[in-house]
Design an enzyme around this catalytic site. Structure first.
Site, PDB file in Angstrom:
ATOM      1  CD  GLU A 490      -2.793  -1.333   2.349  1.00 45.86           C
ATOM      2  OE1 GLU A 490      -3.875  -1.934   2.265  1.00 45.86           O
ATOM      3  OE2 GLU A 490      -2.309  -0.951   3.439  1.00 45.86           O
ATOM      4  CD  GLN A 603       0.677  -6.156   3.066  1.00 49.51           C
ATOM      5  OE1 GLN A 603       0.176  -5.240   3.684  1.00 49.51           O
ATOM      6  NE2 GLN A 603       0.075  -7.320   2.909  1.00 49.51           N
TER       7      GLN A 603
END
Length: 768
Positions: A490, A603
């Site tokens: 993100e 991530q």
């Protein structure tokens, strides 16, 4: 510096010494739950210091109107908030007219609390000197019953140590609760009735808008040195609460005990007009058993859970404590009894992230529940998504898709999208692929194909239709491309051709086409029913195949890696190790603009795809991609370290795998992200389990066989775990001296260990 006040212990979470600064963090860490409800570890007696009061009921929520500065077409109307429910644990304590309040006491000594994970209870004890110099010793034990899951129990023991005193014990229910997390400070609850009957009390209320009806209830009994204090309490009511007062003249060193049962009955499980009646029935059962017998049942049920789900680690207490804490919290959050429920990112420990369901469930949680429960639990998680298919189609329609295309929500309670950050709501569409992957993963693990013709194929068709409509054909590339998306990372928004998303889209379409063929050939009645429901045509599926067969994937010839998205190499590729420590975490130190222009990865993104589809890539390709992307990964998502731990273990990099494991297993206990007071990271806890079982244990399902490639960190002497594989329990024990396997059941089972077949026979320990 991470927090380090939690004592290392293999079976308990322990805090010693009272610190006002730690109260909110400990309220999260010592949270308890039973799948139907949960609560933060708030003090029973009044506390005037900084505290985050929190009690939660599974499936009860409020649609908090979306608050955004600029409204965009397709935005959800509301954000589904996990509701802070009426508080039933409260017990006001007054000694010689002075309230017991640890924030105002002259002295608090011998403060200790323990969350016993083996037996499922929370205990707190202390000696306090009140402002009037009265010295008291308090010992409290509390649990939420797994056996009677609408009920919790408290045993509150108090001694006055230095004088005789008049003690007032006043258990109460408080319906005047507000959410800490709210957009408009709306009133979430409406109280309709407050009742007191003898030593029982009830608060009837319902949620605004969603109209969930709840009866919050309590019953109390008081004992002095074990003898029941047989006096009817004085009842006190106001507009939002009801309390009972017991006034006791207590001799020095006598023990005053208050036993309180409390909890909720909800119209999800009972008729709306029978909730108080249902509450009385629950209290009758709890009373008939009594506190000690109910606690004994609690211990027995937890023993059964641990029998299957425990992972033992010898030689590393912090690692052992970490994995058990994760397994414990997962079981407190979801037990698989109710297909209307799911696993929220914060579970019952806080309000952040709102809705109960993210893609975390399918990507991270499903493997844990498949392997440690019976397959009905995993089936219920898949059924949950099938039940929301109609809403997923509506979600896609709001964004301009048609013909039954389904877009599952990023955040939901009832299947309707309620996440309202445009770069995620509209663009983090990879979540759709996790739903399809979970269907594949369920069949791969259980061997139970029945879900696909009954429910799953309709879901796969809706998802395939979405991907087919979401791509564009690029005349320049002569390929299908995917524009304007956000991948798992993100820290990159609104990018073109995120490799993970494109790869998932291709795989989902191909998988849907494969399952259509199987169902057509082997489940013809289901096939006819599904084709009729979906109006599926051969020309449509032919078009799907063209998209899947000609998808564009950005690739670097120079680095020989798939690129996270178009333009990734245009960034200034400074590795994380070369960042100043004072710059970390970047999500707290940098502007969003700076983050988006950086190469830093929140991530696993490309590596998430390599985790899901590792059998489609070689070991050399994994190593090349791991070496390229991990140095740019800041792991500022709780879901990141576990994937990297699994892949590091596969690559034989055990020190790195161990470091990632310790970070994911102790993320909350050591408060890596400096936010544990907001609640725990429940869904990433399943990733911790995967780090050991799939990472160190190397568990895979390949060619319809259970396979292992065991490795062990240098820090451990041995470890063991169990897997429920197709209703056969396989126990694996790994040590530096070798590996052993056992199987429980009546049938032998052939597994693979390090690529070689090993036949397990019931009653025999096989070394391999």
């Amino acid at each position: 510096m991470n927090q380090d006040y939690i004592k290392a212990n293999p079976w308990s979470i322990i805090e010693e010494g009272f610190s006002k600064e730690q109260v909110e963090s400990s309220e999260s860490l010592f949270s308890i739950g039973n799948g139907a409800m949960g609560q933060r570890a708030n003090f029973e007696e009044h506390y005037s210091g900084e505290t985050f009061q929190g009690s939660y009921i599974a499936g009860v929520y409020y649609p908090d109107k979306t608050r955004v500065g600029w409204w965009k077409n397709g935005y959800p109307e509301y954000f589904a908030k996990v509701l802070n429910a009426p508080n039933w644990i409260g017990i006001d304590v007054t000694i010689n007219d002075v309230p017991l309040d640890l924030n105002t006491c002259k002295k608090v000594e011998h403060f200790r609390r323990e969350l016993n994970m083996q037996e499922g209870w929370y205990k707190r004890s202390f000696v306090a000197t009140l402002p009037n110099d009265v010295e008291v010793a308090v010992d409290v034990i509390r649990f939420l019953s797994l056996d009677l899951d609408e009920t919790g129990a408290i045993q509150y023991n108090l001694q006055v140590l230095n004088t005789d005193a008049q003690v007032v014990m006043a258990p109460y229910l408080d319906g005047g609760i507000k959410n800490k997390d709210t957009n408009w400070d709306d009133k979430f609850w409406n109280i309709t009735d407050i009742a007191s009957e003898g030593n029982r009390a009830f608060v009837a209320s319902h949620t605004m808008k969603t109209n969930f009806s709840v009866c919050t209830f309590m019953q109390s009994e008081v004992y002095v040195d074990g003898t029941k204090f047989d006096v009817k309490p004085t009842a006190k009511k106001n507009e939002t609460s009801v309390g009972h007062s017991y006034i006791i003249d207590l001799g020095k060193d006598e023990t005053l005990t208050l036993v309180k049962f409390g909890g909720y009955t909800v119209d999800r499980n009972h008729p709306k007009d029978k909730l108080q009646q249902a509450a009385n029935a629950v209290l009758d059962k709890a009373s008939a058993l009594g506190f000690e017998a109910l606690l004994q049942k609690q211990k027995e049920v937890w023993a059964q859970i641990w029998e299957m789900s425990d992972i033992t680690i010898d030689g590393d207490v912090k690692a052992q404590q970490g994995i058990r804490f994760n397994i414990f919290q997962l079981n407190q959050t979801y037990l698989g009894k109710d297909s209307r429920l799911n696993i929220g990112p914060k579970g019952f420990t806080g309000e952040k992230y709102g809705g109960s369901t993210y893609w975390d469930t399918e990507a991270y949680c499903l493997p844990f529940y498949m392997a440690t429960k019976n397959q009905e639990v995993a089936w219920n998680l898949l059924k949950y998504r099938y039940n929301h298919l109609k809403k997923a189609i509506e979600n896609a329609q709001k964004l301009g898709f048609s013909n039954g295309a389904a877009l599952y929500p990023m955040v939901t309670m009832n299947g309707e999208e309620c996440h309202n950050e445009w770069e995620i709501t509209f663009e983090e569409i990879h979540r759709n692929g996790a739903i399809a992957f979970a269907i594949f993963n369920y069949y791969r693990f259980t061997g139970d194909y029945s879900y696909i013709p009954k429910m799953g194929l309709e879901v796969l068709i809706g998802i395939a239709r979405f991907w087919h409509q979401r791509v564009n054909f690029s005349e320049e590339k002569q390929k299908y491309v995917m524009l304007g998306v956000t991948g798992p990372n993100e820290y990159e928004n609104n990018v073109n051709n995120n490799w993970y998303t494109n790869y998932l889209a291709k795989w989902c379409i191909q998988y849907a086409l494969e399952q259509l063929k199987i169902v057509q050939e082997s489940y013809s009645d289901d096939y006819k029913r599904i084709v009729a429901i979906t109006n599926l045509t051969p020309s449509e599926t032919e078009d799907w195949g063209k998209v899947a067969g000609n998808m564009y994937f950005p690739y670097s010839e120079k680095h020989e890696v798939f690129l996270q998205q178009d333009g990734f190499l245009d960034k200034k590729l400074v590795k994380v190790q070369d960042l100043e420590k004072s710059e970390r975490p970047i999500n707290q130190k940098w502007s969003w603009d700076r983050i988006l222009r950086s190469p830093y990865i929140k991530q696993a993104d490309v590596l998430q795809g390599f985790y899901f589809f590792e059998d489609q890539f070689s070991q050399e390709e994994l190593e090349r991609h791991f070496d390229f992307y991990e140095p740019f990964t800041v792991h500022e998502s709780s879901l990141s370290p576990c994937v990297h731990s699994i892949q590091a273990a596969k690559l034989g990099r055990m020190e790195q795998a161990y470091t990632f494991y310790l970070r994911t297993s102790r993320l909350d206990l050591d408060d890596y992200n400096k936010e544990v007071k907001e609640g725990l990271h429940i869904t990433s806890m399943a990733g911790t389990w995967m780090s050991i079982v799939e990472g160190f244990g190397g568990m895979r399902i390949l060619n319809d066989q259970l396979c292992f490639a065991p490795k062990i960190p240098d820090q451990w002497q041995s470890y063991s775990f169990k897997i429920n594989f197709r209703n056969q329990i396989v126990t694996i024990h790994v040590s530096a001296d070798g590996n052993s396997f056992e199987i429980t059941g009546n049938e032998p089972l052939t597994i693979q260990v390090d690529g070689k077949p090993v036949k397990l026979v019931p009653g025999e320990t096989i070394r391999a």
